[in-house]
Structure formats: C-alpha cells, structure tokens
Write a protein that holds these residues in place. Structure first.
Motif, PDB file in Angstrom:
ATOM      1  N   PRO A 189      15.169 -15.346  -8.590  1.00 13.06           N
ATOM      2  CA  PRO A 189      14.048 -15.937  -9.607  1.00 13.06           C
ATOM      3  C   PRO A 189      12.619 -15.869  -9.008  1.00 13.06           C
ATOM      4  O   PRO A 189      11.771 -15.621  -9.952  1.00 13.06           O
ATOM      5  N   ASN A 190      12.575 -15.873  -7.793  1.00 16.64           N
ATOM      6  CA  ASN A 190      11.220 -15.701  -7.165  1.00 16.64           C
ATOM      7  C   ASN A 190      11.010 -14.882  -6.120  1.00 16.64           C
ATOM      8  O   ASN A 190      10.222 -15.058  -5.122  1.00 16.64           O
ATOM      9  N   LEU A 191      11.882 -13.757  -6.002  1.00 12.86           N
ATOM     10  CA  LEU A 191      11.786 -12.608  -5.034  1.00 12.86           C
ATOM     11  C   LEU A 191      12.144 -11.383  -5.743  1.00 12.86           C
ATOM     12  O   LEU A 191      12.997 -11.215  -6.189  1.00 12.86           O
ATOM     13  N   ARG A 192      11.223 -10.438  -5.463  1.00 12.36           N
ATOM     14  CA  ARG A 192      11.085  -9.042  -6.075  1.00 12.36           C
ATOM     15  C   ARG A 192      11.074  -8.014  -4.998  1.00 12.36           C
ATOM     16  O   ARG A 192       9.838  -8.193  -3.926  1.00 12.36           O
ATOM     17  N   LEU A 193      11.628  -6.975  -5.199  1.00  9.26           N
ATOM     18  CA  LEU A 193      11.542  -5.718  -4.507  1.00  9.26           C
ATOM     19  C   LEU A 193      11.233  -4.760  -5.296  1.00  9.26           C
ATOM     20  O   LEU A 193      11.574  -4.398  -6.432  1.00  9.26           O
ATOM     21  N   GLN A 194       9.807  -4.024  -4.885  1.00  6.17           N
ATOM     22  CA  GLN A 194       9.176  -3.058  -5.706  1.00  6.17           C
ATOM     23  C   GLN A 194       8.907  -1.719  -4.750  1.00  6.17           C
ATOM     24  O   GLN A 194       8.552  -1.892  -3.883  1.00  6.17           O
ATOM     25  N   ALA A 195       9.333  -0.788  -5.554  1.00  2.00           N
ATOM     26  CA  ALA A 195       8.917   0.699  -4.870  1.00  2.00           C
ATOM     27  C   ALA A 195       8.496   1.732  -5.927  1.00  2.00           C
ATOM     28  O   ALA A 195       8.496   1.498  -7.024  1.00  2.00           O
ATOM     29  N   GLU A 196       7.645   2.540  -5.528  1.00  2.00           N
ATOM     30  CA  GLU A 196       6.840   3.439  -6.278  1.00  2.00           C
ATOM     31  C   GLU A 196       6.545   4.816  -5.333  1.00  2.00           C
ATOM     32  O   GLU A 196       5.998   4.605  -4.174  1.00  2.00           O
ATOM     33  N   GLN A 197       6.544   5.775  -6.216  1.00  2.00           N
ATOM     34  CA  GLN A 197       5.968   7.004  -5.467  1.00  2.00           C
ATOM     35  C   GLN A 197       4.852   7.631  -6.444  1.00  2.00           C
ATOM     36  O   GLN A 197       4.982   7.680  -7.714  1.00  2.00           O
ATOM     37  N   HIS A 198       3.797   8.183  -5.802  1.00  2.00           N
ATOM     38  CA  HIS A 198       2.528   8.876  -6.644  1.00  2.00           C
ATOM     39  C   HIS A 198       2.497  10.153  -6.039  1.00  2.00           C
ATOM     40  O   HIS A 198       2.559  10.665  -5.043  1.00  2.00           O
ATOM     41  N   TRP A 199       2.467  11.047  -7.137  1.00  3.65           N
ATOM     42  CA  TRP A 199       2.303  12.348  -7.033  1.00  3.65           C
ATOM     43  C   TRP A 199       0.866  12.791  -7.315  1.00  3.65           C
ATOM     44  O   TRP A 199       0.431  12.632  -8.677  1.00  3.65           O
ATOM     45  N   VAL A 200      -0.165  13.274  -6.568  1.00  2.92           N
ATOM     46  CA  VAL A 200      -1.491  13.316  -6.898  1.00  2.92           C
ATOM     47  C   VAL A 200      -2.263  14.674  -6.749  1.00  2.92           C
ATOM     48  O   VAL A 200      -1.769  15.258  -5.827  1.00  2.92           O
ATOM     49  N   ASP A 201      -2.976  15.109  -7.810  1.00  5.64           N
ATOM     50  CA  ASP A 201      -4.035  16.243  -7.692  1.00  5.64           C
ATOM     51  C   ASP A 201      -5.414  15.957  -7.760  1.00  5.64           C
ATOM     52  O   ASP A 201      -5.841  15.200  -8.675  1.00  5.64           O
ATOM     53  N   GLY A 202      -6.130  16.107  -6.440  1.00  5.38           N
ATOM     54  CA  GLY A 202      -7.287  15.637  -6.586  1.00  5.38           C
ATOM     55  C   GLY A 202      -7.768  14.333  -5.720  1.00  5.38           C
ATOM     56  O   GLY A 202      -6.905  13.612  -5.409  1.00  5.38           O
ATOM     57  N   THR A 203      -9.055  14.197  -5.369  1.00  6.16           N
ATOM     58  CA  THR A 203      -9.253  13.157  -4.325  1.00  6.16           C
ATOM     59  C   THR A 203     -10.513  12.315  -4.648  1.00  6.16           C
ATOM     60  O   THR A 203     -11.208  11.823  -4.012  1.00  6.16           O
ATOM     61  N   GLY A 204     -10.733  12.593  -6.056  1.00  7.22           N
ATOM     62  CA  GLY A 204     -11.798  11.733  -6.496  1.00  7.22           C
ATOM     63  C   GLY A 204     -11.880  10.512  -6.436  1.00  7.22           C
ATOM     64  O   GLY A 204     -13.061   9.737  -6.661  1.00  7.22           O
ATOM     65  N   ARG A 205     -11.012   9.803  -6.004  1.00  4.64           N
ATOM     66  CA  ARG A 205     -10.935   8.280  -6.170  1.00  4.64           C
ATOM     67  C   ARG A 205     -10.445   7.827  -4.765  1.00  4.64           C
ATOM     68  O   ARG A 205     -10.059   6.558  -4.466  1.00  4.64           O
ATOM     69  N   LEU A 206     -10.679   8.604  -3.602  1.00  2.00           N
ATOM     70  CA  LEU A 206     -10.515   8.009  -2.313  1.00  2.00           C
ATOM     71  C   LEU A 206     -11.715   7.734  -1.795  1.00  2.00           C
ATOM     72  O   LEU A 206     -12.784   8.310  -2.014  1.00  2.00           O
ATOM     73  N   SER A 207     -11.791   6.857  -0.818  1.00  2.00           N
ATOM     74  CA  SER A 207     -13.059   6.034  -0.399  1.00  2.00           C
ATOM     75  C   SER A 207     -13.327   6.881   0.935  1.00  2.00           C
ATOM     76  O   SER A 207     -12.688   7.571   1.470  1.00  2.00           O
ATOM     77  N   PRO A 208     -14.633   7.039   1.379  1.00  5.99           N
ATOM     78  CA  PRO A 208     -15.763   6.548   0.730  1.00  5.99           C
ATOM     79  C   PRO A 208     -16.077   7.195  -0.461  1.00  5.99           C
ATOM     80  O   PRO A 208     -15.798   8.265  -0.799  1.00  5.99           O
ATOM     81  N   SER A 209     -16.869   6.617  -1.513  1.00  8.75           N
ATOM     82  CA  SER A 209     -17.152   6.992  -2.807  1.00  8.75           C
ATOM     83  C   SER A 209     -18.417   8.092  -2.736  1.00  8.75           C
ATOM     84  O   SER A 209     -18.258   9.056  -3.526  1.00  8.75           O
ATOM     85  N   LEU A 210     -19.570   7.671  -2.061  1.00 10.14           N
ATOM     86  CA  LEU A 210     -20.720   8.406  -2.259  1.00 10.14           C
ATOM     87  C   LEU A 210     -20.681   9.497  -1.000  1.00 10.14           C
ATOM     88  O   LEU A 210     -21.562  10.548  -1.296  1.00 10.14           O
ATOM     89  N   VAL A 211     -20.060   9.325   0.045  1.00 12.54           N
ATOM     90  CA  VAL A 211     -19.819  10.162   1.016  1.00 12.54           C
ATOM     91  C   VAL A 211     -18.667  10.532   1.328  1.00 12.54           C
ATOM     92  O   VAL A 211     -17.880   9.997   2.121  1.00 12.54           O
TER      93      VAL A 211
END
Length: 387
Positions: free
Chosen positions: A343-365
């Motif tokens: 009831p109070n213990l959870r296991l979570q897993a996920e996989q992301h397939w990404v095209d582009g880097t527009g949200r990787l930091s740093p943002s301005l440089v």
C-alpha cells in the motif's frame, strides 16, 4: 478536476497526527537509477547514475477552523536536471476567506505552491505524479525549483453550480534562484546571478456535472534579470517569459487521459551582447494515456512535443550560428510501468525515445560538446516509499 497536494496526500497516505490532533505530517523516500548515453540529460558521462534521489517531509498545522500552516522540505539529487541538495519547497499560511457549501476561497501567504497546471501541485512528491520524469515541454526540469512554488500571495477558489464545478486560481510572487540553479539554466561559465523579478499567474478549471472530462486555461507572465559578475563573459540582461496553456483530463474506471498544450513567448535583451535582442514564440504539449490493471499494475504512454520557435519548427536558422538544428526542438515517446508492491511501496520504470535536444540544459548557452546526437534515449527506474 485537478487534485491539490493535501487532497492527494489524504487519498494516498494514512495521516500521522499529534495528540492534539492539530498537526499532520507525511514523508517519502525514493531512490532509483537512470541513464542517458548520448546526452547530458542525467550526467556528463552517459553512465548509469544513482542521481535519482528524493527525500521529503511535509506537514500541515491546523491553527483554527480557518487558519493553517503547510510546509515541505526535501532533499533532491537529480544529476544535471536540477541542483543537488536540500531546499524548502513551500511554507505558507492558508486562510479560509469563504466557507460555504457551494463556494470556498482560500488565501495563501508565504511560499505558496503552484496550483495552475495539471501536475504542478503534485510534481514535488514522487508517487503523486504520473511518471518519474514529466513531459519536458511543460514541466522543464531545469525550471523545477522556480515552478514548484513562489514567495508571495495566492488565491484558490471552488464554486459548485448545478451545471458543474469551477476551480479558479490567482497568484503573484517571485522565486529566489540559487547560483547552482542559474548555472543549470544559463551556462556553467556565468559569474553573476539570475533573479526572477516577478511571476503572475491565473488559471481556471471546469468540470461539468456527470462528466468525466475537465478543461482548463492557464496564463503566466514572468520577468527575469541577469546581473553579471566581475569579470564575466556575459552582460546584464532581461528575459520576459509568457505562457498560455490549455489542459484537458478524462478519467474512466481504468483509463485516464491527460493533455496540456502551451504557447510560450520568450524575449531576451542582452546576456550575449549589450545590443542583443531576440523574441521567440515556442509551441509545445503532450498527450498521455494511463491504464490501471488489477493488482496494482498500471501502464503509461506519453507523446511530448516542443519547438522553441514556431516560425522555424525544425531549428534550421540555428545552423547559421554554428548550432545544430536539433537544439531548436525536442519530441519524445515515453512508455512506463508502475507496480504497487504494498500500500505504501511502489516500483516505477520508464523508457524515453527522444528526437532533439531543445529541453536539455543549459537553456541559453547549449552544451554542444555533450549533446552531439539528434536521437537519444533515457531510461529510469525508481523505488518509492511513503509514510
């Protein structure tokens, strides 16, 4: 309708209460592993990282029928996603201005929580957000500490009508930005400090009587400044950020669908050069679908899309500056599984397939040396416990 942090906690947790029955407190511990080999999304090496730690303690103190305090402290380690360390997520005084059967209004004073987006008020607790890493078009991790809460004043209201239920929110304040946060957002080479001058937000959510769907509109207006150090390769600057967002959620017995769409205006004056000025109109949004199986198992799929300039959706103009075009956008597909071991213990897993880097930091440089691949992947696994 959107669930507030306290409502989510009451649904998910059994409260710990003092003898005077005036203080409730809850906590959580989450630890995981993550990897992104061809980007700096998690770390700079691309190796498997344990920088997926979240520890928190929150409390609500009922002073009287109308007055209460609420606060949360957390320790986070998210690698390159946000600064490592402890912080005060929120601490505010909650006063009930109106308490009627069909109408409630609450006033927040202090470091109030962001109530304006679908998951803005629950993203700070691992088991109340839908995925380990939220859609970056809307919930940009580098902005996590700025977006979770602000110092100032806020209003939250509920109005029940025979035709349905209306939730409305308004807030005005600012968030202090640490030196580490400034470097993640702007560039590791900065010697000065970023400041948020103000953030002004308003939102409404509507759910018709007997309907499984809710709809929302959110507006944001914010201004930032950069004060250079001495010496510094960057100059004084001002950044204006404005958003218009639409959201939708549809809930059935086993299915849940959610979507947020936004248009964002970002205007930069200075920073690179004293005479530099640029205004970009970005577009983004996501669509997610969750299915809950029996026995505590659920599956989630999310499609996420962002372009930093709607007039140059594929970033071709960046190549004239020596920046690859894929820094102008980011789109991804995420598939995830979640299983409640207890009831109070959870296991979570996920996989992301990404095209582009527009949200990787740093943002301005942009980090050109560590993000040389247009296509990259990220996986994350996290075990979470709450009490």
């Amino acid at each position: 309708m959107k669930i507030s942090w306290s409502a989510a906690a009451m649904l998910a947790l059994s409260a710990h209460t003092t003898a005077s029955a005036s203080v409730e407190w809850h906590g959580f511990i989450a630890q995981g592993l993550a990897q992104s080999e061809n980007s700096n999304a998690i770390n700079n090496s691309g190796k498997v990282s344990s920088a997926l730690s979240e520890l928190g303690l929150n409390a609500k103190w009922q002073l009287s029928d109308r007055w209460r305090f609420a606060g949360q402290v957390v320790y986070l380690d998210g690698g390159n996603r946000y600064p490592q360390g402890a912080r005060l997520d929120y601490l505010f005084l909650d006063f009930s201005l109106v308490e009627r059967f069909d109408h409630q209004i609450n006033l927040y004073l202090g470091r109030y929580k962001n109530q304006h987006w679908l998951f803005s008020s629950t993203r700070d607790v691992p088991f109340t957000r839908p995925s380990i890493i939220l859609p970056q078009s809307v919930y940009y991790d580098a902005f996590r500490d700025i977006a979770v809460a602000s110092d100032g004043i806020g209003l939250k209201g509920y109005w029940q009508h025979p035709a349905g239920e209306l939730e409305y929110n308004w807030s005005y304040g600012a968030t202090k930005i640490s030196r580490d946060q400034s470097r993640i957002l702007l560039s590791p080479q900065i010697q000065g400090k970023a400041e948020q001058k103000y953030v002004h937000q308003a939102s409404v959510f509507w759910q018709g009587t007997g309907s499984q769907a809710s709809y929302g509109l959110s507006l944001l207006d914010s201004e930032f400044s950069y004060n250079p150090g001495n010496p510094d390769v960057f100059v004084a600057s001002e950044v204006i950020l404005q958003r218009v967002m639409l959201n939708w959620r549809y809930q059935l017995e086993n299915w849940e669908f959610a979507s947020e769409l936004m248009q964002e205006r970002m205007s930069v004056n200075g920073f690179y050069l004293p005479v530099f000025t640029e205004t970009l109109h970005g577009l983004g949004g996501y669509l997610s679908a969750r299915y809950r199986f029996s026995g505590g198992l659920s599956a989630l799929a999310t499609v996420d899309y962002l372009t930093r300039n709607k007039h140059d959706k594929r970033g071709s103009s960046l190549e004239q500056l020596g920046v690859p075009a894929y820094f102008g956008y980011q789109q991804s597909l995420m598939l995830g599984l979640s299983y409640d071991l207890a009831p109070n213990l959870r296991l979570q897993a996920e996989q992301h397939w990404v095209d582009g880097t527009g949200r990787l930091s740093p943002s301005l440089v942009p980090d050109l040396s560590r993000n040389q691949q247009r296509y990259w992947q990220l996986w994350a696994l996290q075990l979470m416990y709450w009490f």
